[in-house]
Scaffold this motif. Structure first.
Motif, PDB file in Angstrom:
ATOM      1  N   HIS A  11      22.029  32.925  23.369  1.00  0.00           N
ATOM      2  CA  HIS A  11      20.605  31.704  23.639  1.00  0.00           C
ATOM      3  C   HIS A  11      19.789  32.774  24.872  1.00  0.00           C
ATOM      4  CE1 HIS A  11      20.350  29.601  20.532  1.00  0.00           C
ATOM      5  NE2 HIS A  11      21.895  28.867  20.826  1.00  0.00           N
ATOM      6  N   HIS A  12      21.046  33.234  25.711  1.00  0.00           N
ATOM      7  CA  HIS A  12      19.900  33.290  27.227  1.00  0.00           C
ATOM      8  C   HIS A  12      20.445  34.388  27.346  1.00  0.00           C
ATOM      9  CE1 HIS A  12      20.378  29.767  28.775  1.00  0.00           C
ATOM     10  NE2 HIS A  12      21.829  29.038  27.948  1.00  0.00           N
ATOM     11  N   PRO A  13      19.623  35.245  27.383  1.00  0.00           N
ATOM     12  CA  PRO A  13      19.120  37.338  27.245  1.00  0.00           C
ATOM     13  C   PRO A  13      19.290  37.791  28.427  1.00  0.00           C
ATOM     14  CG  PRO A  13      17.269  36.617  25.844  1.00  0.00           C
ATOM     15  CD  PRO A  13      17.740  35.134  26.303  1.00  0.00           C
ATOM     16  N   LEU A  14      18.565  37.575  29.007  1.00  0.00           N
ATOM     17  CA  LEU A  14      19.616  37.553  31.220  1.00  0.00           C
ATOM     18  C   LEU A  14      20.459  37.691  31.047  1.00  0.00           C
ATOM     19  CD1 LEU A  14      18.047  38.894  33.370  1.00  0.00           C
ATOM     20  CD2 LEU A  14      18.300  36.330  34.234  1.00  0.00           C
ATOM     21  N   LEU A  15      20.953  36.301  30.549  1.00  0.00           N
ATOM     22  CA  LEU A  15      22.768  36.592  30.934  1.00  0.00           C
ATOM     23  C   LEU A  15      24.228  37.371  30.161  1.00  0.00           C
ATOM     24  CD1 LEU A  15      22.902  32.603  31.450  1.00  0.00           C
ATOM     25  CD2 LEU A  15      23.692  34.103  32.661  1.00  0.00           C
ATOM     26  N   ARG A  16      23.488  37.772  28.901  1.00  0.00           N
ATOM     27  CA  ARG A  16      23.755  38.746  28.365  1.00  0.00           C
ATOM     28  C   ARG A  16      23.979  40.193  28.743  1.00  0.00           C
ATOM     29  NH1 ARG A  16      22.237  37.121  23.347  1.00  0.00           N
ATOM     30  NH2 ARG A  16      20.320  39.019  23.191  1.00  0.00           N
TER      31      ARG A  16
END
Length: 104
Positions: A69-74
């Motif tokens: 749910h967190h593309p930036l963290l991925r």
């Protein structure tokens, strides 16, 4: 990690010890070096324990809200190690060039 970091001899501890020997206060120098080593070991141990606690909190948070749910963290998880390793190599090459040209 903490014990190893506290036992590794450091140049500054050697300077303190040699200075104490030169002043005739060898026992005081040894006491200072032992205190430095214990302090370094305690600091590194506490930092390691803090990181373990932080990892546990992050993992429990990730179970509640998956990473997808967190593309930036991925994206950061994929590129972070590569960027960090490139930075380490760049600094190493810069220090090598500086030493080779005699500007250091």
């Amino acid at each position: 990690m903490g014990i190893a970091g506290g036992l590794v001899p450091s140049p500054s501890a050697l300077v303190v010890l040699l200075g104490a020997v030169a002043l005739g206060r060898t026992a005081f120098g040894v006491l200072l070096v032992i205190g430095y080593g214990l302090g370094m070991a305690a600091t590194l141990t506490l930092a390691g324990l803090l990181l373990v606690r932080l990892r546990e909190r992050i993992e429990s948070h990730d179970r509640a809200r998956p990473l997808r749910h967190h593309p930036l963290l991925r994206k950061l998880a994929r590129t972070g190690p590569v960027i960090t390793s490139l930075l380490v190599v760049a600094v190493g090459l810069g220090l090598t060039l500086r030493a080779a040209t005699g500007n250091g």
